[in-house]
Scaffold this active site. Structure first.
Site, short mmCIF file in Angstrom:
data_model
loop_
_atom_site.label_atom_id
_atom_site.label_comp_id
_atom_site.label_asym_id
_atom_site.label_seq_id
_atom_site.Cartn_x
_atom_site.Cartn_y
_atom_site.Cartn_z
N HIS A 100 0.83 -1.22 0.00
CA HIS A 100 0.00 0.00 0.00
C HIS A 100 0.86 1.26 0.00
CE1 HIS A 100 -3.23 -2.77 1.29
NE2 HIS A 100 -2.29 -3.26 2.10
N SER A 119 15.18 20.63 -18.30
CA SER A 119 14.02 21.47 -18.55
C SER A 119 14.46 22.74 -19.25
CB SER A 119 13.35 21.82 -17.21
OG SER A 119 12.61 23.02 -17.34
#
Ligand code: ARG
Length: 467
Positions: free
Chosen positions: A161, A283
């Site tokens: 989980h 970027s």
């Protein structure tokens, strides 16, 4: 341009129709196997007396020349030398044959249709490609394996989980992927079996009046299971393509899961690893960025491959027997997926090779993560308590730690004793994460001793499948 089937028509085909129906852009990559199939067909026809020996020889020779011409063009970097106006690769090669030997070229298609021809081509092509694909998966597995060999003692939290669950070793985590790809490889080997029956000789749909020797054709083309049994099934069957697409979808799913972990683990929050500069991108606006674009693209292209699987299944579902032009679309699905999955496997290997693992961050993540709590309960079980009761006691200990901002591994013997008299001094030896991992000794478990056995099994598995 003259068509293979033009004479029956009194009007020219619309250009729009030609554009719409052409498959050349897709099937030109079949040039080599197409010629290979034609050479065997010509040999067979002359062996059977359908063509004279001389005719057979001339056809074979001209086809071999065409093959060399393709090779030369490719070697020179000039691409596949096809006439863009050809309807498909089969027509293109027949046209080249006509330019070389005139009317004799027209005899090659005796007892053959493009329907059995294209099915044969795809199977021959896939056989080659899948064998390469298997090797590429094996290379990726080797990379997982060698990383694993270096990290049997490297700890990190194992998650369920996405919450810390129990400590595992990095080796164990990486080997999980080794086995996924092992299954993928087994499935690919299995898919290869469905490529071992030769379609050629099924002709358009019903076989031929000529005495074709389909066994000879199958043998010469290395189809180990001989000719297909039913000519109608043969020209309309694309199950083998569906099978590969389904394997590819699973491979992409596995790659995507690891991509997700690479992405997550390279975030500043995790920092379990850093991907090499050579496999990342920057970027245009944020100078600090180093982005895991390759992993993201692999994850992204899963959709494309799933789409191809569903696309082909959908194409096939409403098709009456036997050949229908819809089948031409098979190549679009098949080749896009083939290219995508092979590139993804290779890029994943390169990415994995570039990883710098941050062992310190991994062990830091274990500090106070309670992934040793199960073992504290197991300790009580060892002293005779039922597991359910032990679970409750440790639950209270965890709550205490949370309230007092304490790590479970930092608890003193006295503190633990205050929760239950069964917590004797020796409990302190089982709490460190390292000790928890060492204690995992069941077959297939995360502890170093059994992981070393797992590594041996993995090496054996690699060898067995590859002979
Ligand atoms: N380009 C076609 C294909 O890929 C070849 C078969 C054409 N057959 C036909 N009957 N029109 O399926």
């Amino acid at each position: 341009m003259a068509k293979l089937w033009g004479a029956r028509f009194s009007k020219e085909t619309l250009q729009e129709v030609e554009l719409f129906t052409s498959s050349l852009a897709l099937d030109q990559r079949l040039w080599s196997v197409d010629i290979q199939g034609s050479i065997v067909h010509a040999k067979m026809l002359s062996r059977q007396g359908v063509l004279t020996e001389v005719e057979g020889e001339q056809l074979v020779q001209a086809l071999q020349e065409i093959h060399s011409e393709f090779e030369v063009s490719l070697k020179k970097g000039l691409g596949i030398p096809v006439d863009p106006r050809s309807e498909d690769i089969h027509s293109d090669i027949e046209k080249k044959l006509f330019e070389k030997i005139g009317q004799l070229a027209g005899k090659l298609h005796t007892g053959r249709s493009r329907n059995d021809q294209v099915a044969t081509d795809i199977k021959l092509y896939l056989k080659k490609e899948l064998n390469l694909f298997i090797e590429e998966i094996a290379e990726l597995q080797k990379q997982f394996l060698s990383e694993a060999e270096l990290s049997t003692e490297v700890l990190l939290p194992g998650f369920t989980h996405m919450q810390p669950a129990q400590p595992v070793s990095l080796a164990h985590h990486l080997l999980a992927y080794f086995w996924m790809f092992q299954r993928d490889k087994e499935k690919t080997f299995d898919a290869l079996k469905r490529l071992e029956k030769c379609p050629l000789g099924a002709a358009a749909l019903a076989g031929s009046r000529f005495p074709l020797d389909r066994h000879f054709t199958a043998k010469e083309l290395n189809f180990s299971q001989g000719p297909t049994e039913n000519s109608m099934d043969t020209v309309s069957d694309r199950d083998f393509a569906v099978e590969f697409l389904s394997v590819a979808a699973t491979v992409m799913m596995h790659l995507s899961r690891f991509s997700e972990e690479l992405i997550l683990w390279s975030t500043p929050a995790f920092s379990f690893l850093e991907l090499g500069d050579e496999v990342t991108t920057g970027s245009s606006i944020m100078p600090q960025k180093k982005n895991p674009d390759v992993a993201e693209l692999i994850r992204g292209r899963v959709g494309l491959v799933y789409g191809d699987l569903i696309g082909l299944l959908t194409t096939l579902k409403g098709l009456p027997l036997s050949y229908n032009r819809d089948l031409q679309e098979d190549k679009s699905y098949l080749f896009r997926t083939l290219d995508t999955v092979r590139a993804s496997v290779n890029l994943m290997r390169l990415m994995l090779e570039s990883v710098r693992w941050n062992h310190d961050k991994m062990s830091l993540a274990l500090r106070g993560d309670f992934s040793n709590a199960t073992d504290l309960a197991d300790f009580l079980v060892g002293k005779g308590m039922s597991f359910r009761q032990a679970h409750e006691v440790v639950g209270e200990v965890v709550q205490y730690c949370l309230r007092h901002k304490r790590a479970l591994e930092d608890m003193t013997g006295e503190e633990l004793l205050s929760f239950n008299p069964l917590f004797t001094e020796e409990v302190l030896t089982i709490l460190p994460h390292q000790a928890v991992l060492q204690a995992r000794k069941t077959v297939g478990g995360a502890g170093p001793t059994v992981v070393k056995e797992q590594i041996e099994s993995a090496k054996l598995a690699l060898k067995t499948l590859h002979g």
